[in-house]
Design a protein around this motif. Structure first.
Motif, mmCIF file in Angstrom:
data_model
loop_
_atom_site.group_PDB
_atom_site.id
_atom_site.type_symbol
_atom_site.label_atom_id
_atom_site.label_comp_id
_atom_site.label_asym_id
_atom_site.label_seq_id
_atom_site.Cartn_x
_atom_site.Cartn_y
_atom_site.Cartn_z
ATOM 1 N N LYS A 85 36.543 -56.915 67.808
ATOM 2 C CA LYS A 85 36.367 -58.287 68.293
ATOM 3 C C LYS A 85 37.540 -59.175 67.910
ATOM 4 N N ASN A 86 38.322 -58.711 66.971
ATOM 5 C CA ASN A 86 39.372 -59.546 66.396
ATOM 6 C C ASN A 86 40.769 -59.185 66.913
ATOM 7 N N GLY A 87 40.835 -58.339 67.962
ATOM 8 C CA GLY A 87 42.144 -58.109 68.554
ATOM 9 C C GLY A 87 42.550 -56.659 68.712
ATOM 10 N N MET A 88 41.794 -55.730 68.153
ATOM 11 C CA MET A 88 42.141 -54.333 68.331
ATOM 12 C C MET A 88 41.603 -53.813 69.672
ATOM 13 N N LEU A 89 42.101 -52.627 70.063
ATOM 14 C CA LEU A 89 41.543 -51.992 71.260
ATOM 15 C C LEU A 89 40.146 -51.474 70.957
ATOM 16 N N PHE A 90 40.022 -50.972 69.761
ATOM 17 C CA PHE A 90 38.741 -50.418 69.291
ATOM 18 C C PHE A 90 38.918 -50.201 67.805
ATOM 19 N N GLY A 91 37.811 -50.089 67.088
ATOM 20 C CA GLY A 91 37.869 -49.736 65.683
ATOM 21 C C GLY A 91 37.307 -50.785 64.747
ATOM 22 N N ASP A 92 36.348 -50.348 63.929
ATOM 23 C CA ASP A 92 35.834 -51.142 62.827
ATOM 24 C C ASP A 92 35.893 -50.256 61.581
ATOM 25 N N ALA A 93 35.955 -50.873 60.433
ATOM 26 C CA ALA A 93 36.076 -50.093 59.201
ATOM 27 C C ALA A 93 34.862 -50.322 58.317
ATOM 28 N N LEU A 94 34.698 -49.433 57.357
ATOM 29 C CA LEU A 94 33.675 -49.613 56.324
ATOM 30 C C LEU A 94 34.357 -49.662 54.972
ATOM 31 N N LEU A 95 34.075 -50.711 54.246
ATOM 32 C CA LEU A 95 34.553 -50.847 52.876
ATOM 33 C C LEU A 95 33.358 -50.550 51.979
ATOM 34 N N VAL A 96 33.429 -49.435 51.280
ATOM 35 C CA VAL A 96 32.285 -48.972 50.491
ATOM 36 C C VAL A 96 32.598 -49.234 49.026
ATOM 37 N N ARG A 97 32.062 -50.320 48.521
ATOM 38 C CA ARG A 97 32.420 -50.676 47.144
ATOM 39 C C ARG A 97 31.643 -49.918 46.096
ATOM 40 N N ARG A 98 30.455 -49.467 46.443
ATOM 41 C CA ARG A 98 29.667 -48.687 45.478
ATOM 42 C C ARG A 98 29.312 -47.356 46.120
ATOM 43 N N PRO A 99 30.310 -46.477 46.195
ATOM 44 C CA PRO A 99 30.122 -45.211 46.919
ATOM 45 C C PRO A 99 28.965 -44.384 46.377
ATOM 46 N N GLU A 100 28.590 -44.596 45.111
ATOM 47 C CA GLU A 100 27.521 -43.778 44.534
ATOM 48 C C GLU A 100 26.185 -44.006 45.237
ATOM 49 N N HIS A 101 26.049 -45.111 45.954
ATOM 50 C CA HIS A 101 24.790 -45.364 46.658
ATOM 51 C C HIS A 101 24.843 -44.914 48.122
ATOM 52 N N PHE A 102 25.949 -44.344 48.519
ATOM 53 C CA PHE A 102 26.116 -43.942 49.930
ATOM 54 C C PHE A 102 26.722 -42.543 49.950
ATOM 55 N N SER A 103 26.089 -41.648 49.207
ATOM 56 C CA SER A 103 26.774 -40.394 48.896
ATOM 57 C C SER A 103 27.027 -39.514 50.121
ATOM 58 N N GLY A 104 26.207 -39.604 51.144
ATOM 59 C CA GLY A 104 26.427 -38.735 52.296
ATOM 60 C C GLY A 104 27.165 -39.421 53.433
ATOM 61 N N ILE A 105 27.813 -40.526 53.137
ATOM 62 C CA ILE A 105 28.328 -41.378 54.215
ATOM 63 C C ILE A 105 29.342 -40.661 55.105
ATOM 64 N N HIS A 106 30.157 -39.793 54.522
ATOM 65 C CA HIS A 106 31.131 -39.079 55.353
ATOM 66 C C HIS A 106 30.432 -38.123 56.333
ATOM 67 N N PHE A 107 29.314 -37.590 55.918
ATOM 68 C CA PHE A 107 28.577 -36.698 56.821
ATOM 69 C C PHE A 107 27.943 -37.485 57.967
ATOM 70 N N VAL A 108 27.381 -38.638 57.660
ATOM 71 C CA VAL A 108 26.789 -39.436 58.739
ATOM 72 C C VAL A 108 27.864 -39.819 59.757
ATOM 73 N N GLN A 109 29.013 -40.237 59.242
ATOM 74 C CA GLN A 109 30.123 -40.599 60.131
ATOM 75 C C GLN A 109 30.469 -39.437 61.068
ATOM 76 N N LYS A 110 30.543 -38.254 60.486
ATOM 77 C CA LYS A 110 30.878 -37.060 61.270
ATOM 78 C C LYS A 110 29.751 -36.726 62.253
ATOM 79 N N GLN A 111 28.510 -36.831 61.779
ATOM 80 C CA GLN A 111 27.372 -36.399 62.597
ATOM 81 C C GLN A 111 27.185 -37.227 63.859
ATOM 82 N N ILE A 112 27.649 -38.457 63.855
ATOM 83 C CA ILE A 112 27.484 -39.250 65.076
ATOM 84 C C ILE A 112 28.810 -39.416 65.813
#
Lengths: 344, 344, 344, 344
Positions: free
Chosen positions: C208-235
């Motif tokens: 929405k801010n000027g890119m063609l596409f792309g949003d990021a995730l800033l994960v400050r407490r990765p210990e609470h999102f331990s499978g996050i890389h798998f979810v990203q891959k799975q979808i």
């Protein structure tokens, strides 16, 4: 719900058996006054204690479910995340006969390993474990084995011990589908604890072994199944009038009734298989518990059908299953053998 | 499974009640010999017929489940796709007391609508229906209402008729959570069919109404629930020894026992609420079925706790629930009133 | 994919805007030779570093996704189990405009809290937290808020700080849907870190801010999102040619371009809203970022439609949304105002 | 995101390749002014038309997704219910390399069939189809095959025709994972339509074939994938600035560029494999498209690693994969061969 056949269901399944009188009596005995719902009653506490004692598992958590399918699903779905992989044998009930429930509930891939009638060689786990770590692959997390197996085989105490240790060494949890665990314990003549080795969670069958309904979960390492009570609740297996499932377990565990019923079923299966081999039939698997798998020519199976509803597990293979239960009598067995003798 | 309190569970829930002797007797009566498993037996066929007849629904499919939570989940999960929306009231059991099971199984958004003690105004549906069509929004597909409601209210026959017709006009299916449908039928003194209007699928409660366990599903428009038998199986609610759930339904439906037990429970609730208002307590909802919701000052509730385990549905609001069951006696009611009188 | 209207999409959404030339140029700059796939390349590492630096979050994990919807879903689905509850505002994008994706992926109940244009009072959390513990209820686990909100409001630094602290005190994780975080940072004139307070995970909008596409995730407490890389891959949001999403973030973060584009969009929204109020129109929400919500009589909206495709978020309410983007010009604004002036 | 190796990624994957200049130029060409979002713009319409025309599928629906994994998941998850079974080969990307995404999204069991490098004999379907009907088993609903396969093989037009017809005769839908469909079409020198036979839905790869990102779905029988647009949206693959994915497809389809790039990659693979066999190396699979699978002694693979990042698909088997892309040059190939020659 098609038309009711005239064929005898005597050997169709241990699910076809009636309830043991002592299980039924137990329902009467606890049907007095109101009781706290959802497993917070005194009968439930006693039944959980009895199960822990039977399996020498003082620190285990115990849950009850209405069916073995449910108990299996609760165990597996609370063990994994949707990016995990569940391993099982190529004849596993969770793979073939639960309509995909374990996959639906867990969201995890279910991978079959080659087996000898449900007995899996420990080395079969190694190939899967090689995939651990990479984000592109489902991550192996738990292996489920069945004791006694769907094909009527029994893991010996050393064999299951070695398997479970190998799985643990590879970082896997182990579930035992023990919908027929009593048959295995009776067959092995070991303690219940030896028959499940160091498994982390066990489905303890009640329905097939003489109860009206009800299987239990023995959770020996609750820290790996932290949401298990929620899963149980979410699929409607936290009984409201909980005393009625608990009371049956109490009755079955009292004085070793659960092993007596299983031992009897095993004995009937041996009588049946001995009779079959004596008349020249060839067994498809060694008879080690309460199930007999026998090669029956297609036309014999067809001509047997009006008399006996027996199951051909794989429609492509002429092997037929006969299951004995706590209620199977010697004359049931002899009648079936006589019928077969006529057909052959 | 905490410590067992000494408090009476007499009014804790209709789930705390014992089983009716005739339901228990029915288990004995069918416990003869082997029977086909998984609902293909003759008892199940008769029970399904009896239920169809009770609801004047000759073409309905009938399924049985062990619990009401399961029956609700099976109904909802087989009605929707994960991009659908399920609508319910703001006090619905499926929203508040099934641990998120309906959402987990369906994958669909569950949206609460404002209600009067669970009675939803038909116009509440319109706002949701405005979102139909666009790919960005979950698509409303089914609305579930409860008869009698979680707050002890009863939809009158005209009210439920109007609601269901309005939902249908908007393209929605309608599920009735009838875990206390018998209480509603008894309260309204109409036919069971009138109490559910033109609903597409109905959970017919057995457990709360006197059975040991067991709720049924009456599927009047099976074409909208095509995978329902698979969902039932996948969550372990296709009983193997199926005759034991079916037999209880047969017993309850025979000679209108299910309505007698419900009528009695309703009468007890009226006796209790009349006594409460007589001593100056204020009811939180009109008492129309077997539940009484009463404003109890926090300290009264606290001092009542050692004597009676009664439920405060919303921890933030000083309203307490008393539930009467088929087994509640006049002296149970009078004892509770006496205890309250002492505390006030 | 209907017929293409002749109406201008100038104010339809910041998604209607083209890509910023520097984002496009960045694609050229990295399109040299082969590069390691799936985020293991050097450009991705630099972009992740730049994002960490922008948010003063040296220990955060950074992931990229193609869309904001995906980033939100990955954050929420990796935070919860299916027996958890996700809390959000009643105007949240995750609730209303992601087709139920967050519920489908997580299996968890999504509960809306009342809000003031998306700004939630901390006390709203307390009522939900009272349900923690009991197996019958979904367990609140994470609350998601939007900065700037879907209604164009901005959480002040103290307000978001207080909210996040309150949530943490209650044991909740906090997700910030920052698909317009740059607009909030620019509006508040604080550091990016202040604009997200102590939130645990943040969707950082790029599209929405000027890119063609792309949003990021800033994960400050990765210990609470331990499978996050798998979810990203799975979808399907682990880009294979990953440099192309990373390079755009690098370009936007360089020399504060991302805040310049946002500041410009905010300025245009103020110019537009000022012009609207000057001609007697009434704003539906204070204009604090790059969106203008204005009461437009139904007939004005209808007559405006051939000229401008502007959105009525709620079909039942005559409020219309105008969104300004990095590419909106003063003459775009003045033309729209002129058109409106004619219609009024 | 570990340390960046100095090894060349020239043959690591077709995902390692840069974007084709014409795909990149297309982004510039459409980056003018605002455009309707979410696929309702004119560029998207033209791209969908171009794809329909390329595959001679005038009535097909076309959707775009950011990645091939996503396109596969959208296709499969919209084809099945959670009680269905998805069939695939034992080397399928959906089985091995999508982290379980297809299972998570569909809730359905994924069953691998034996294959010859991904080519499945039609008769393999029959055994699964024997399980249709019974409520105890997952119901086979769709089979997915890959053209060209993960092992670099190509289904001939007659072979894929026979397979698809056999599947249809058994009541199965057919999905083609065509992430490398262009390589297959170029290799077979047939029309695109012939290369997919009568398949119901096809993933048409763009990313591996020269685009920056983007794969498409060609839905020839939309009636079997009715919720497909919702699934696309729910997992965040309905691009907001949709013109940027569509424009690249337009560019690739113009003047047959997509087949030219594929043909070139295939030619480079043949050059590479010819060189390898000339130096005595043994191919693990026939080279029919743009991938070379070669037996490399473990120590050679290890010594090759600092120079070339090439992939060993199965850690237990000393077979290594080299992938050629549109951007692979003759000198890239010759350099790799020279390096190998030194090591051998």
């Amino acid at each position: 719900m098609g038309t009711v056949s005239a064929a005898s269901t005597a050997f169709a399944s241990d699910n076809a058996a009636p309830a043991h009188p002592r299980a039924l009596q137990a329902l009467h005995d606890v049907n007095e006054g109101t009781a706290a719902a959802y497993g917070t009653d005194a009968v439930t506490r006693r039944a959980a204690d009895a199960l822990r004692q039977a399996f020498d598992a003082a620190d285990a958590e115990v849950l009850f479910a209405f069916t073995g399918t449910a108990a299996n699903i609760i165990a597996l779905a609370s063990a994994v995340q949707p990016w995990h992989e569940i391993l099982c044998s190529d004849v596993a009930h969770v793979l073939l006969d639960e309509a995909g429930g374990p996959v639906r509930l867990s969201g995890a891939q279910l991978t079959r390993l080659p087996s000898d009638d449900g007995l899996i060689a420990p080395a079969q786990l190694d190939h899967r474990l090689a995939r651990l770590g990479a984000v592109h692959h489902s991550q192996p997390r738990i292996v489920t084995i069945t004791q006694s197996t769907e094909n009527g085989r029994v893991w010996s105490a050393p064999a299951i011990g070695e398997f479970v240790d190998h799985a643990h060494a590879g970082g896997l949890l182990v579930h035992v589908d023990g919908s027929r665990i009593a048959n295995a314990v009776a067959a092995l003549d070991v303690s219940p604890a030896e028959a499940i080795a160091d498994a982390d969670i066990v489905t303890v069958g009640g329905t097939k072994n003489g109860m009206l309904f009800g299987d239990a979960l023995l959770v020996r390492r609750p820290e790996h199944f932290s949401g298990i009570h929620f899963v149980q609740k979410q699929i409607g297996h936290l009984a409201s009038k909980h005393r009625f499932v608990a009371a049956q377990f109490l009755a079955m565990l009292e004085d070793g009734l659960w092993l007596d019923t299983a031992r009897h079923a095993n004995t009937m299966a041996r009588r049946l298989s001995t009779g079959m081999t004596a008349m020249g039939l060839r067994l498809a698997s060694p008879v080690e518990a309460n199930e007999v798998f026998v090669h029956l020519p297609a036309d014999v199976h067809r001509r047997l059908a009006p008399s006996y509803a027996v199951h051909q597990p794989d429609p492509a293979v002429p092997v037929v299953r006969f299951v004995c239960a706590w209620s199977t009598t010697e004359s049931d067995v002899d009648d079936a053998l006589a019928t077969l003798r006529v057909l052959l």
